[in-house]
Design a protein around this motif. Sequence first.
Motif, PDB file in Angstrom:
ATOM      1  N   ARG A 137       0.887 -22.002   7.614  1.00  0.00           N
ATOM      2  CA  ARG A 137       1.021 -22.374   9.026  1.00  0.00           C
ATOM      3  C   ARG A 137       0.697 -23.840   9.245  1.00  0.00           C
ATOM      4  N   HIS A 138      -0.349 -24.325   8.595  1.00  0.00           N
ATOM      5  CA  HIS A 138      -0.721 -25.742   8.732  1.00  0.00           C
ATOM      6  C   HIS A 138       0.409 -26.633   8.216  1.00  0.00           C
ATOM      7  N   ALA A 139       0.947 -26.289   7.052  1.00  0.00           N
ATOM      8  CA  ALA A 139       2.052 -27.078   6.486  1.00  0.00           C
ATOM      9  C   ALA A 139       3.281 -27.007   7.386  1.00  0.00           C
ATOM     10  N   ALA A 140       3.545 -25.831   7.946  1.00  0.00           N
ATOM     11  CA  ALA A 140       4.722 -25.663   8.813  1.00  0.00           C
ATOM     12  C   ALA A 140       4.587 -26.500  10.076  1.00  0.00           C
ATOM     13  N   ARG A 141       3.389 -26.580  10.624  1.00  0.00           N
ATOM     14  CA  ARG A 141       3.191 -27.390  11.842  1.00  0.00           C
ATOM     15  C   ARG A 141       3.378 -28.870  11.552  1.00  0.00           C
ATOM     16  N   ARG A 142       3.025 -29.301  10.354  1.00  0.00           N
ATOM     17  CA  ARG A 142       3.121 -30.724  10.023  1.00  0.00           C
ATOM     18  C   ARG A 142       4.506 -31.125   9.531  1.00  0.00           C
ATOM     19  N   GLY A 143       5.281 -30.193   9.013  1.00  0.00           N
ATOM     20  CA  GLY A 143       6.586 -30.503   8.438  1.00  0.00           C
ATOM     21  C   GLY A 143       7.694 -30.495   9.483  1.00  0.00           C
ATOM     22  N   ASP A 144       8.868 -30.922   9.066  1.00  0.00           N
ATOM     23  CA  ASP A 144      10.036 -30.945   9.941  1.00  0.00           C
ATOM     24  C   ASP A 144      10.884 -29.691   9.795  1.00  0.00           C
ATOM     25  N   ILE A 145      10.931 -29.157   8.593  1.00  0.00           N
ATOM     26  CA  ILE A 145      11.757 -27.992   8.281  1.00  0.00           C
ATOM     27  C   ILE A 145      10.920 -27.048   7.420  1.00  0.00           C
ATOM     28  N   ILE A 146      11.090 -25.765   7.646  1.00  0.00           N
ATOM     29  CA  ILE A 146      10.426 -24.772   6.813  1.00  0.00           C
ATOM     30  C   ILE A 146      11.452 -24.253   5.809  1.00  0.00           C
ATOM     31  N   ILE A 173       7.326 -14.797   7.105  1.00  0.00           N
ATOM     32  CA  ILE A 173       8.443 -15.528   7.719  1.00  0.00           C
ATOM     33  C   ILE A 173       8.446 -15.318   9.234  1.00  0.00           C
ATOM     34  N   VAL A 174       8.041 -14.136   9.689  1.00  0.00           N
ATOM     35  CA  VAL A 174       7.936 -13.896  11.136  1.00  0.00           C
ATOM     36  C   VAL A 174       6.858 -14.807  11.729  1.00  0.00           C
ATOM     37  N   ALA A 175       5.715 -14.926  11.040  1.00  0.00           N
ATOM     38  CA  ALA A 175       4.643 -15.805  11.519  1.00  0.00           C
ATOM     39  C   ALA A 175       5.090 -17.264  11.524  1.00  0.00           C
ATOM     40  N   LEU A 176       5.828 -17.684  10.506  1.00  0.00           N
ATOM     41  CA  LEU A 176       6.302 -19.066  10.439  1.00  0.00           C
ATOM     42  C   LEU A 176       7.332 -19.355  11.527  1.00  0.00           C
ATOM     43  N   ALA A 177       8.101 -18.352  11.905  1.00  0.00           N
ATOM     44  CA  ALA A 177       9.090 -18.539  12.973  1.00  0.00           C
ATOM     45  C   ALA A 177       8.401 -18.881  14.287  1.00  0.00           C
ATOM     46  N   ALA A 178       7.160 -18.443  14.457  1.00  0.00           N
ATOM     47  CA  ALA A 178       6.413 -18.721  15.683  1.00  0.00           C
ATOM     48  C   ALA A 178       6.064 -20.204  15.824  1.00  0.00           C
ATOM     49  N   VAL A 179       6.205 -20.980  14.754  1.00  0.00           N
ATOM     50  CA  VAL A 179       5.914 -22.418  14.799  1.00  0.00           C
ATOM     51  C   VAL A 179       7.048 -23.175  15.502  1.00  0.00           C
ATOM     52  N   HIS A 180       8.208 -22.536  15.646  1.00  0.00           N
ATOM     53  CA  HIS A 180       9.373 -23.106  16.337  1.00  0.00           C
ATOM     54  C   HIS A 180       9.935 -24.337  15.637  1.00  0.00           C
ATOM     55  N   LYS A 181       9.986 -24.267  14.326  1.00  0.00           N
ATOM     56  CA  LYS A 181      10.651 -25.289  13.521  1.00  0.00           C
ATOM     57  C   LYS A 181      11.845 -24.616  12.850  1.00  0.00           C
ATOM     58  N   PRO A 182      12.867 -25.391  12.493  1.00  0.00           N
ATOM     59  CA  PRO A 182      14.009 -24.779  11.795  1.00  0.00           C
ATOM     60  C   PRO A 182      13.554 -24.162  10.468  1.00  0.00           C
ATOM     61  N   ILE A 183      13.984 -22.937  10.229  1.00  0.00           N
ATOM     62  CA  ILE A 183      13.681 -22.262   8.966  1.00  0.00           C
ATOM     63  C   ILE A 183      14.970 -22.172   8.155  1.00  0.00           C
ATOM     64  N   LEU A 184      14.911 -22.692   6.933  1.00  0.00           N
ATOM     65  CA  LEU A 184      15.999 -22.501   5.992  1.00  0.00           C
ATOM     66  C   LEU A 184      15.534 -21.420   5.021  1.00  0.00           C
ATOM     67  N   PHE A 185      16.252 -20.313   5.003  1.00  0.00           N
ATOM     68  CA  PHE A 185      15.945 -19.249   4.050  1.00  0.00           C
ATOM     69  C   PHE A 185      16.749 -19.542   2.796  1.00  0.00           C
ATOM     70  N   VAL A 186      16.040 -19.776   1.702  1.00  0.00           N
ATOM     71  CA  VAL A 186      16.669 -20.150   0.441  1.00  0.00           C
ATOM     72  C   VAL A 186      16.597 -18.959  -0.504  1.00  0.00           C
ATOM     73  N   LEU A 187      17.743 -18.362  -0.763  1.00  0.00           N
ATOM     74  CA  LEU A 187      17.810 -17.283  -1.747  1.00  0.00           C
ATOM     75  C   LEU A 187      18.106 -17.931  -3.088  1.00  0.00           C
ATOM     76  N   ASN A 188      17.094 -17.947  -3.943  1.00  0.00           N
ATOM     77  CA  ASN A 188      17.177 -18.616  -5.235  1.00  0.00           C
ATOM     78  C   ASN A 188      17.504 -17.599  -6.333  1.00  0.00           C
ATOM     79  N   LYS A 189      17.812 -18.097  -7.498  1.00  0.00           N
ATOM     80  CA  LYS A 189      18.128 -17.293  -8.679  1.00  0.00           C
ATOM     81  C   LYS A 189      19.378 -16.440  -8.479  1.00  0.00           C
ATOM     82  N   ILE A 190      20.337 -16.989  -7.757  1.00  0.00           N
ATOM     83  CA  ILE A 190      21.556 -16.227  -7.505  1.00  0.00           C
ATOM     84  C   ILE A 190      22.341 -15.964  -8.781  1.00  0.00           C
ATOM     85  N   ASP A 191      22.057 -16.737  -9.831  1.00  0.00           N
ATOM     86  CA  ASP A 191      22.745 -16.533 -11.108  1.00  0.00           C
ATOM     87  C   ASP A 191      22.343 -15.220 -11.784  1.00  0.00           C
TER      88      ASP A 191
END
Length: 176
Positions: A10-19, A35-53
């Motif tokens: 939460r602290h990092a999310a408040r200080r950053g521009d994008i989550i 992710i629900v808690a981070l959405a409450a910070v009201h910053k853009p959230i990029l959900f990155v699905l990694n290891k798609i290979d």
Amino acid sequence: GNLGHEMIARHAARRGDIILFVADSDLDETEFSAIVALAAVHKPILFVLNKIDLYTPDELEQLVTQLRDHRLRGIVEPENFVLTSADPREIEYLTHTSSRLEVSEWRKPAPQVAELKARILEVLERDGIALIALNAAMYAADKTDRIARLRVQLRDNRANQTIGSFAAAKALAVAI
């Protein structure tokens, strides 16, 4: 524990521009709560699905549909759902030599992160001024709170010094 990680996030999310919320499979309840808690910070959230290979095309399509269209609907905007393979697994390539012998060679493909980089730049370009204003307001509020606490502490110290001086003067007067 989880509470410490949540506070740090939460602290990092408040200080950053994008989550950037990175996962490599469906979310468990702890990740979903995060992710629900981070959405409450009201910053853009990029959900990155990694290891798609690691997924077949059908498995990947099912997972993306489940996450983007169902579990994260209303939490992460569909255009902020990004697929990556930051550290792809090695792939075996079979080649034939001039004498028709089959030779196996393992090679690591290049990371697939271009879509993520592009989306980050798009979000910053679109929301940059608003994000700067939001971060400045949050920073100012944090500093205002710290200044207020410091003022109270200084006044408390000054009051204790004054009381101590009067107590010492009274003790001296009584002693004389």
